[in-house]
Motif scaffolding. Structure first.
Motif, PDB file in Angstrom:
ATOM      1  N   ALA A  63      52.916  70.054  45.625  1.00 42.54           N
ATOM      2  CA  ALA A  63      52.655  71.397  46.135  1.00 42.54           C
ATOM      3  C   ALA A  63      53.646  71.829  47.206  1.00 42.54           C
ATOM      4  O   ALA A  63      54.004  73.005  47.292  1.00 42.54           O
ATOM      5  CB  ALA A  63      51.226  71.473  46.672  1.00 42.54           C
ATOM      6  N   ARG A  67      60.273  74.275  44.235  1.00 43.28           N
ATOM      7  CA  ARG A  67      59.947  74.362  42.810  1.00 43.28           C
ATOM      8  C   ARG A  67      61.025  73.732  41.934  1.00 43.28           C
ATOM      9  O   ARG A  67      60.719  73.128  40.911  1.00 43.28           O
ATOM     10  CB  ARG A  67      59.729  75.826  42.414  1.00 43.28           C
ATOM     11  N   THR A 317      49.079  77.282  43.794  1.00 44.11           N
ATOM     12  CA  THR A 317      49.791  76.070  43.390  1.00 44.11           C
ATOM     13  C   THR A 317      48.949  75.157  42.508  1.00 44.11           C
ATOM     14  O   THR A 317      49.478  74.242  41.881  1.00 44.11           O
ATOM     15  CB  THR A 317      50.258  75.255  44.627  1.00 44.11           C
TER      16      THR A 317
END
Length: 366
Positions: A63, A67, A317
């Motif tokens: 999380a 990304r 997330t």
């Protein structure tokens, strides 16, 4: 639609091919590694369980990662375990690679869903989800038959190598095109996001997704047996039937953003499974209904993914992992129930009746 959403769909296609191709490789694996067919078939269950466990765990662990790092890390690990699986001569090692592959696949899919919907406006999120899920349907149409053919001609290991190679362009594009920052701004609280599961709307959406996907894979797992043992088709006709189901699935995913009146469509889905159970001995209805039910199943399934993620909008997330868990719980339990029914009644059409019952349950739950 942002280019990167299509990159994610390419990776999902490769991973979906890996997940579903095992059904055609079981005999070769059993013979080559000198294990019972039942043991080789357990590789499929291992993958499903790994997906269910891996989605929330990997989404939580990653999380706070950028990304790009999360997506590249999961996809890179997926490549590595397929290389290990392709060269091992130990069934225990192969089993372990399937579990790890499922876990990182689940992590990738959970993050990819969140990223894909974050990259577009709210009005385009359903379309972004559909593009992502189209990777799974394309794996059913093209990837799985191709993997089975490759395994038949060059051995099961070649299919593992092919999946690893197929992931490489997607991995390169992830490094080049992925958003660098986190999927959401600010500090991520996994505990706070997990509270979304207390929501009745989230739990209901997840249950619907599990029931519909369970219905889908209860029959899909037995389509080949129904084709040969019920409809009397030769074995060479089975890939065509599976491709028909996959083609319908692809159409259903493409039309999912335009889907209206979900309860009505789910009633049609349940009725379609009942008709298929009755008419599956006839070749033409079998093929036509494979297309129709594939389209309805994946169209509704895609819409329900969007419903789960919208209901859990306060968990940006983790909401992708909620959808992943629901879908794979259905994909695991559906064939399990279908197997029990088929063994109990001695008729593979019992699997289709299981699909009908699960679809009816999805309609009537409060």
């Amino acid at each position: 639609m942002p280019f990167f959403v299509h990159v994610l769909a390419l990776a999902v296609f490769a991973q979906g091919t890996s997940e579903f191709m095992l059904s055609g490789l079981v005999p070769g694996i059993a013979h080559d590694l000198s294990v019972p067919v039942g043991a080789a078939a357990s590789l499929t269950s291992a993958y499903a369980i790994g997906m269910i466990v891996g989605a929330p765990v990997m989404a939580a662990l990653s999380a706070r990662w950028p990304r790009r790092r999360a997506l590249a890390g999961f996809l890179g690990a997926f490549v590595v375990v397929h290389v290990v699986g392709a060269i091992t001569t130990d069934f225990a090692v192969l089993f372990a690679t399937r579990v790890v592959a499922a876990i990182v696949n689940a992590g990738f899919l959970a993050v990819a869903m969140s990223v894909a919907t974050a990259l577009v406006a709210p009005t385009r999120q359903a379309r972004a989800t559909a593009v992502l899920v189209s990777g799974v349907t394309l794996s059913c149409v093209a990837g799985v038959p191709a993997g089975a053919l490759l395994g038949e001609v060059h051995g099961w290991r070649s299919a593992f190598w092919a999946v690893a190679v197929l992931c490489l362009p997607a991995l390169a594009l992830v490094f080049r095109s992925a958003p660098i920052g986190a999927a959401c701004e600010g500090e991520v609280s996994i505990r706070q996001e997990a509270r979304a599961l207390r929501s009745r709307d989230v739990r209901r959406a997840m249950l619907l997704a599990a029931l519909v996907n369970g219905a889908t894979f209860a029959t899909f797992a037995y389509l080949a047996v129904i084709a040969t043992d019920v409809a009397g088709l030769p074995g060479r006709a089975v890939p065509g039937l599976l491709a028909a189901f996959g083609a319908g699935s692809f159409i259903g995913v493409a039309l999912a953003p335009r889907l209206r009146g979900l309860v009505t469509v789910m009633c049609v889905l349940a009725a379609g499974w009942a008709v298929l159970a009755v008419a599956s001995a006839e070749v033409v209805p079998l093929f036509v209904l494979a297309v129709v039910q594939g389209g309805l199943s994946f169209g509704i399934g895609t819409a329900l993914i969007g419903r789960v993620m919208r209901a859990a909008a306060d968990a940006p997330t983790m909401n992708g992992s909620f959808a992943t868990v629901a879908l794979n719980a259905g994909a695991f339990l559906g064939p399990l129930l279908a197997g029990l029914a088929s063994e109990t009644f001695g008729d593979p059409r019992s699997a289709v009746w299981v699909s009908a019952v699960l679809a009816v349950a999805a309609v009537v739950i409060p």
